[in-house]
Design a protein around this motif. Structure first.
Motif, PDB file in Angstrom:
ATOM      1  N   ILE A  33       1.853 -12.605  17.046  1.00  0.00           N
ATOM      2  CA  ILE A  33       1.611 -14.032  16.779  1.00  0.00           C
ATOM      3  C   ILE A  33       2.402 -14.534  15.575  1.00  0.00           C
ATOM      4  N   GLY A  34       3.325 -13.703  15.097  1.00  0.00           N
ATOM      5  CA  GLY A  34       4.247 -14.176  14.082  1.00  0.00           C
ATOM      6  C   GLY A  34       4.007 -13.745  12.652  1.00  0.00           C
ATOM      7  N   TRP A  35       3.032 -12.912  12.427  1.00  0.00           N
ATOM      8  CA  TRP A  35       2.851 -12.433  11.063  1.00  0.00           C
ATOM      9  C   TRP A  35       4.047 -11.567  10.696  1.00  0.00           C
ATOM     10  N   GLY A  36       4.561 -11.748   9.505  1.00  0.00           N
ATOM     11  CA  GLY A  36       5.727 -10.992   9.097  1.00  0.00           C
ATOM     12  C   GLY A  36       5.426  -9.773   8.266  1.00  0.00           C
ATOM     13  N   LYS A  37       4.311  -9.796   7.539  1.00  0.00           N
ATOM     14  CA  LYS A  37       3.998  -8.700   6.633  1.00  0.00           C
ATOM     15  C   LYS A  37       2.523  -8.330   6.781  1.00  0.00           C
ATOM     16  N   ILE A  38       2.288  -7.038   6.924  1.00  0.00           N
ATOM     17  CA  ILE A  38       0.926  -6.542   7.057  1.00  0.00           C
ATOM     18  C   ILE A  38       0.779  -5.358   6.109  1.00  0.00           C
ATOM     19  N   PHE A  39      -0.337  -5.334   5.418  1.00  0.00           N
ATOM     20  CA  PHE A  39      -0.606  -4.305   4.418  1.00  0.00           C
ATOM     21  C   PHE A  39      -1.888  -3.585   4.806  1.00  0.00           C
ATOM     22  N   VAL A  40      -1.833  -2.254   4.863  1.00  0.00           N
ATOM     23  CA  VAL A  40      -2.984  -1.447   5.238  1.00  0.00           C
ATOM     24  C   VAL A  40      -3.384  -0.599   4.040  1.00  0.00           C
ATOM     25  N   LEU A  41      -4.662  -0.660   3.684  1.00  0.00           N
ATOM     26  CA  LEU A  41      -5.178   0.094   2.549  1.00  0.00           C
ATOM     27  C   LEU A  41      -5.800   1.400   3.023  1.00  0.00           C
ATOM     28  N   SER A  78       7.494   3.403   9.309  1.00  0.00           N
ATOM     29  CA  SER A  78       7.891   3.626  10.696  1.00  0.00           C
ATOM     30  C   SER A  78       7.046   2.774  11.632  1.00  0.00           C
ATOM     31  N   ASP A  79       5.780   2.585  11.273  1.00  0.00           N
ATOM     32  CA  ASP A  79       4.949   1.585  11.936  1.00  0.00           C
ATOM     33  C   ASP A  79       5.070   0.325  11.090  1.00  0.00           C
ATOM     34  N   PRO A  80       4.892  -0.841  11.697  1.00  0.00           N
ATOM     35  CA  PRO A  80       5.235  -2.083  10.984  1.00  0.00           C
ATOM     36  C   PRO A  80       4.177  -2.562   9.983  1.00  0.00           C
ATOM     37  N   TYR A  81       3.910  -1.751   8.988  1.00  0.00           N
ATOM     38  CA  TYR A  81       3.003  -2.164   7.920  1.00  0.00           C
ATOM     39  C   TYR A  81       3.415  -1.455   6.638  1.00  0.00           C
ATOM     40  N   THR A  82       2.896  -1.970   5.542  1.00  0.00           N
ATOM     41  CA  THR A  82       3.079  -1.344   4.240  1.00  0.00           C
ATOM     42  C   THR A  82       1.750  -0.743   3.826  1.00  0.00           C
ATOM     43  N   CYS A  83       1.768   0.490   3.354  1.00  0.00           N
ATOM     44  CA  CYS A  83       0.557   1.161   2.879  1.00  0.00           C
ATOM     45  C   CYS A  83       0.331   0.823   1.404  1.00  0.00           C
ATOM     46  N   ILE A  84      -0.901   0.444   1.097  1.00  0.00           N
ATOM     47  CA  ILE A  84      -1.335   0.328  -0.291  1.00  0.00           C
ATOM     48  C   ILE A  84      -2.366   1.428  -0.481  1.00  0.00           C
ATOM     49  N   ASP A  85      -2.002   2.431  -1.239  1.00  0.00           N
ATOM     50  CA  ASP A  85      -2.787   3.670  -1.308  1.00  0.00           C
ATOM     51  C   ASP A  85      -3.882   3.586  -2.367  1.00  0.00           C
ATOM     52  N   THR A  86      -4.932   2.850  -2.045  1.00  0.00           N
ATOM     53  CA  THR A  86      -6.043   2.703  -2.985  1.00  0.00           C
ATOM     54  C   THR A  86      -6.759   4.030  -3.223  1.00  0.00           C
ATOM     55  N   ALA A  87      -6.775   4.904  -2.220  1.00  0.00           N
ATOM     56  CA  ALA A  87      -7.461   6.191  -2.357  1.00  0.00           C
ATOM     57  C   ALA A  87      -6.769   7.113  -3.350  1.00  0.00           C
ATOM     58  N   ALA A  88      -5.496   6.880  -3.631  1.00  0.00           N
ATOM     59  CA  ALA A  88      -4.764   7.730  -4.565  1.00  0.00           C
ATOM     60  C   ALA A  88      -5.038   7.388  -6.021  1.00  0.00           C
ATOM     61  N   ASP A  89      -5.633   6.227  -6.263  1.00  0.00           N
ATOM     62  CA  ASP A  89      -5.918   5.835  -7.647  1.00  0.00           C
ATOM     63  C   ASP A  89      -7.064   6.690  -8.186  1.00  0.00           C
ATOM     64  N   SER A  90      -6.846   7.330  -9.311  1.00  0.00           N
ATOM     65  CA  SER A  90      -7.839   8.258  -9.869  1.00  0.00           C
ATOM     66  C   SER A  90      -9.185   7.593 -10.144  1.00  0.00           C
ATOM     67  N   ARG A  91      -9.182   6.306 -10.422  1.00  0.00           N
ATOM     68  CA  ARG A  91     -10.442   5.616 -10.707  1.00  0.00           C
ATOM     69  C   ARG A  91     -11.312   5.489  -9.463  1.00  0.00           C
ATOM     70  N   LEU A  92     -10.717   5.583  -8.288  1.00  0.00           N
ATOM     71  CA  LEU A  92     -11.474   5.401  -7.046  1.00  0.00           C
ATOM     72  C   LEU A  92     -11.686   6.712  -6.287  1.00  0.00           C
ATOM     73  N   GLN A  93     -11.421   7.832  -6.911  1.00  0.00           N
ATOM     74  CA  GLN A  93     -11.555   9.109  -6.220  1.00  0.00           C
ATOM     75  C   GLN A  93     -12.904   9.773  -6.430  1.00  0.00           C
TER      76      GLN A  93
END
Length: 131
Positions: A33-41, A78-93
């Protein structure tokens, strides 16, 4: 910004590959539907202190969260999204850290405001750089 999977794994005992397939389906539908950028946490850890070992503390939950996070990380780009790695932040582990997580209620992880501030600190610069 897409942050899903915890309830699927926790409540429905879904497997990481099934949740990841849902993520890819959602991403494909947004692109169509035309979204250009998708971010997956990625997902934070899950645990209920003293909770029901047949639910949140069962190995399935931890294993599947780790597996889902690995899929999200490994396929970003490789899949059309950008990963935001919230799980890697030490404060959230550490879900026992009462600075970021609520230690009561029917299930965890529920973040406190400080936890969501960490997530916002991780997401904001990625979004700002994307536009």
């Amino acid at each position: 910004v897409l942050w899903i999977g915890m309830n699927d794994i926790w409540e429905d005992t879904a497997f990481a590959v099934d949740v990841y397939a849902k993520i890819l389906e959602y991403v494909a539908a947004r692109i169509a539907i035309g979204w250009g950028k998708i971010f997956v946490l990625t997902l934070p850890p899950a645990h209920i202190p003293g909770g029901d070992p047949t639910k949140a503390e069962q190995p399935h939950v931890t294993e599947q969260i780790l597996a889902l996070n690995a899929l999200i990380r490994a396929n970003a780009g490789s899949d059309p999204y950008t990963c935001i790695d919230t799980a890697a932040d030490s404060r959230l582990q550490d879900y026992d850290d009462e600075t970021y997580f609520i230690q009561s209620g029917p299930r965890l992880p529920y973040m406190k405001e400080a936890g969501y501030i960490v997530v916002a600190e991780l997401v904001a610069p990625v979004l700002a750089a994307a536009w």
